[in-house]
Motif scaffolding. Sequence first.
Motif, PDB file in Angstrom:
ATOM      1  N   ALA A   1       0.863  -1.418   0.062  1.00 60.66           N
ATOM      2  CA  ALA A   1      -0.099  -0.182  -0.046  1.00 60.66           C
ATOM      3  C   ALA A   1       1.167   0.703  -0.008  1.00 60.66           C
ATOM      4  O   ALA A   1       1.922   1.477   0.517  1.00 60.66           O
ATOM      5  N   SER A   2       1.368   2.189  -1.335  1.00 58.53           N
ATOM      6  CA  SER A   2       0.857   3.650  -0.657  1.00 58.53           C
ATOM      7  C   SER A   2      -0.124   4.388  -0.470  1.00 58.53           C
ATOM      8  O   SER A   2      -1.176   4.158  -1.102  1.00 58.53           O
ATOM      9  N   CYS A   3       0.223   5.416   0.476  1.00 56.77           N
ATOM     10  CA  CYS A   3      -1.605   5.754   0.042  1.00 56.77           C
ATOM     11  C   CYS A   3      -0.749   7.920   0.345  1.00 56.77           C
ATOM     12  O   CYS A   3      -0.025   8.125   0.983  1.00 56.77           O
ATOM     13  N   GLU A   4      -1.613   8.551   0.886  1.00 54.80           N
ATOM     14  CA  GLU A   4      -1.850  10.073   0.888  1.00 54.80           C
ATOM     15  C   GLU A   4      -1.971  10.201   2.103  1.00 54.80           C
ATOM     16  O   GLU A   4      -2.757   9.614   2.870  1.00 54.80           O
ATOM     17  N   VAL A   5      -1.000  11.402   3.186  1.00 53.99           N
ATOM     18  CA  VAL A   5      -1.833  10.642   5.106  1.00 53.99           C
ATOM     19  C   VAL A   5      -1.637  12.639   5.109  1.00 53.99           C
ATOM     20  O   VAL A   5      -0.557  13.033   4.599  1.00 53.99           O
ATOM     21  N   GLU A   6      -2.172  13.078   6.370  1.00 52.81           N
ATOM     22  CA  GLU A   6      -2.152  14.143   6.218  1.00 52.81           C
ATOM     23  C   GLU A   6      -1.564  14.116   7.898  1.00 52.81           C
ATOM     24  O   GLU A   6      -2.426  13.029   8.696  1.00 52.81           O
ATOM     25  N   LEU A   7      -0.955  15.033   8.438  1.00 55.23           N
ATOM     26  CA  LEU A   7      -0.471  15.398   9.806  1.00 55.23           C
ATOM     27  C   LEU A   7      -1.393  16.646   9.586  1.00 55.23           C
ATOM     28  O   LEU A   7      -1.110  17.843   9.436  1.00 55.23           O
ATOM     29  N   ASP A   8      -1.941  16.422  11.606  1.00 55.19           N
ATOM     30  CA  ASP A   8      -1.976  17.600  12.109  1.00 55.19           C
ATOM     31  C   ASP A   8      -1.394  17.251  13.376  1.00 55.19           C
ATOM     32  O   ASP A   8      -2.245  16.790  14.301  1.00 55.19           O
ATOM     33  N   GLY A   9      -0.816  18.062  13.894  1.00 55.47           N
ATOM     34  CA  GLY A   9      -0.252  17.698  15.467  1.00 55.47           C
ATOM     35  C   GLY A   9       0.156  16.595  15.718  1.00 55.47           C
ATOM     36  O   GLY A   9       0.317  15.909  16.975  1.00 55.47           O
ATOM     37  N   THR A  10       0.827  16.310  15.074  1.00 59.07           N
ATOM     38  CA  THR A  10       1.016  14.929  15.174  1.00 59.07           C
ATOM     39  C   THR A  10       3.027  14.323  15.640  1.00 59.07           C
ATOM     40  O   THR A  10       3.505  15.007  15.112  1.00 59.07           O
ATOM     41  N   VAL A  11       2.853  13.520  16.167  1.00 60.63           N
ATOM     42  CA  VAL A  11       4.359  13.981  17.110  1.00 60.63           C
ATOM     43  C   VAL A  11       5.627  12.928  16.314  1.00 60.63           C
ATOM     44  O   VAL A  11       5.013  12.728  15.941  1.00 60.63           O
ATOM     45  N   GLY A  12       6.700  14.160  16.167  1.00 60.22           N
ATOM     46  CA  GLY A  12       7.275  13.650  15.615  1.00 60.22           C
ATOM     47  C   GLY A  12       8.418  13.505  16.868  1.00 60.22           C
ATOM     48  O   GLY A  12       8.409  14.877  17.010  1.00 60.22           O
ATOM     49  N   VAL A  13       9.322  13.027  16.172  1.00 58.72           N
ATOM     50  CA  VAL A  13      10.994  13.415  17.243  1.00 58.72           C
ATOM     51  C   VAL A  13      12.489  13.724  16.298  1.00 58.72           C
ATOM     52  O   VAL A  13      12.831  13.202  14.942  1.00 58.72           O
ATOM     53  N   MET A  14      13.062  14.686  16.159  1.00 61.44           N
ATOM     54  CA  MET A  14      13.741  15.400  15.284  1.00 61.44           C
ATOM     55  C   MET A  14      15.060  14.452  15.684  1.00 61.44           C
ATOM     56  O   MET A  14      15.535  13.884  16.966  1.00 61.44           O
ATOM     57  N   ILE A  15      15.556  13.979  14.478  1.00 59.15           N
ATOM     58  CA  ILE A  15      17.272  13.319  14.102  1.00 59.15           C
ATOM     59  C   ILE A  15      17.664  14.142  13.760  1.00 59.15           C
ATOM     60  O   ILE A  15      17.620  15.238  12.216  1.00 59.15           O
TER      61      ILE A  15
END
Length: 562
Positions: A284-298
């Motif tokens: 599966a490949s998709c389109e995704v929206e992020l809305d205040g999604t938590v991410g950790v800086m690398i």
Amino acid sequence: MLTTSEATSTSPAPHHTHDVHNQAAPRTNVDEYTTNAVLREAVERHGAGWAHSELAEVGKLVGSASFQRDAELANTATPRLLSFDRWGHRLDEVEYHPAYHRVMGSAVSHGAHTGAWENPGPGANVARAATFMLFSQVEPGHACPVSMSHAAVPSLRLQPEVSETWLPRLLSRDYTAELDTPGKSGAVFGMAMTEKQGGSDVRANTTVAVPAGRGGPGADYLLTGHKWFCSAPMSDAFLVLAQATGSAGEGLSCFLLPRVLPDGTRNVFRIQRLKDKLGNKSNASCEVELDGTVGVMIGTPGRGVRTIIEMVARTRLDCVLGSTAGMRQSVAEALWHTRHRSAFGRVLAEQPAMTSVLTDLAVESEAATVTAVRLARAHDDADDAERGFRRLATAVAKYWICKRGPHHAYEALECLGGNGFTEDFPLARRYREQPLMAIWEGSGNVIALDVLRAMVREPESTEAFVSEVELARGHHPLLDEHLDRLHRQLADLTTEDTSRAQARARTVVESMALALQAGLLTRFSPNAVSAAFVASRLGPDRGHEYGTLPPDTEMSAILERH
């Protein structure tokens, strides 16, 4: 009205209409490794002979009727998006056929994802490459998350406190499909870089990352935006790019985005739709929206591209491996069919025109295989020369081998005639799959321009590449002439303006690829193979289609290897 006797004489009377003969038996329950002499020799040559036993085990597995059936099911019962549950709660899940998970579980259990990182040492990347190729040969779609998991490791290591949590799971050979499984020991990674407005130009990304606290490397951010292509959305985590804000640093940065947060709740990950792709149907490949999604800086703020550059290099190598695996499948299936079918009174494979086509396809497959495994070997060595070589050679091979893949698949498909054009046979699926390798991680122009950029910014990579191809000088006069021509082309690039150099980029990269492949074949393959390649790819009478080999080609000897 018919009489009783008349009705009896004209009633349907089923009977045997014909016998099925002159059709190839199913090509199942074969050892795809032991029967692949070219791959076996390359594995031995480049320091991974210790892996022969496990690779033979993988070869038997992927060649089994059950694995081939799972590959078929994973591509016909395709992934399904579940946006909501029955009560209206967001799910944002993708449901796969169990066959897909069986394929994934097998690949992970044999270390196709991170085996080289788990057990580093001489030949580790070669063994992992061969494992990856064997699985990709039969079912290519699952190779996407397998490849991304492998490629994510060096980026994660840039952030020790993050890698301490995630690396043990990435290196695990346990595969569990469900995201929310308590105590889940294994993990697979995806990546989501491109956006609608940018595509390959990731610096045009508009997704914004706002620090949730102090900010900076290893800190949490809240991401808002979108990703136009997100592959394998049920992966446990993703590496994404976003524009960081805040006092800790700004600019395009890299973030690790988990699907499940440490407290067990789901991260915001709104799957908008699944892509309806030409091929790669099982994945599966998709389109995704992020809305205040938590991410950790690398890594360092504003240095996102630099943080993921090694990941990109590794996935480009896997594109080469995947295209090469596809060529092997194409040759194996075409040879099997033509050796078990007759036409016009002779076995197809023994008819001169067909023999020439099959031999040419085999030569192309061997050239790709020796190149791919040589590149994997370059990742087992840490010296400067090998690093320089793999920097340039990976891009060169990615451009050329992946470009050669689709037409190679088509020609093999044609060997099966009408059967090849049906979805019941695997080459139709392969034909739709091969273009992906040329597009993923940089289409043709992106890769060709990257080669130019590397030659300017890292001239040591050009020196290392030239040193490698020069090892074959003296083996064949046509190759020597080509090497001389390549030297002139490389010299001209340094004196041309940027626009002219870019316009000629594909021409030069093609010359580099042919020099590399011809050189490796003359050094490592039988003379029959290298002579056929040099004459048909570099000689004055070279053709544009497969099956235009010189009449003195030792075709039987070449086909025997395949």
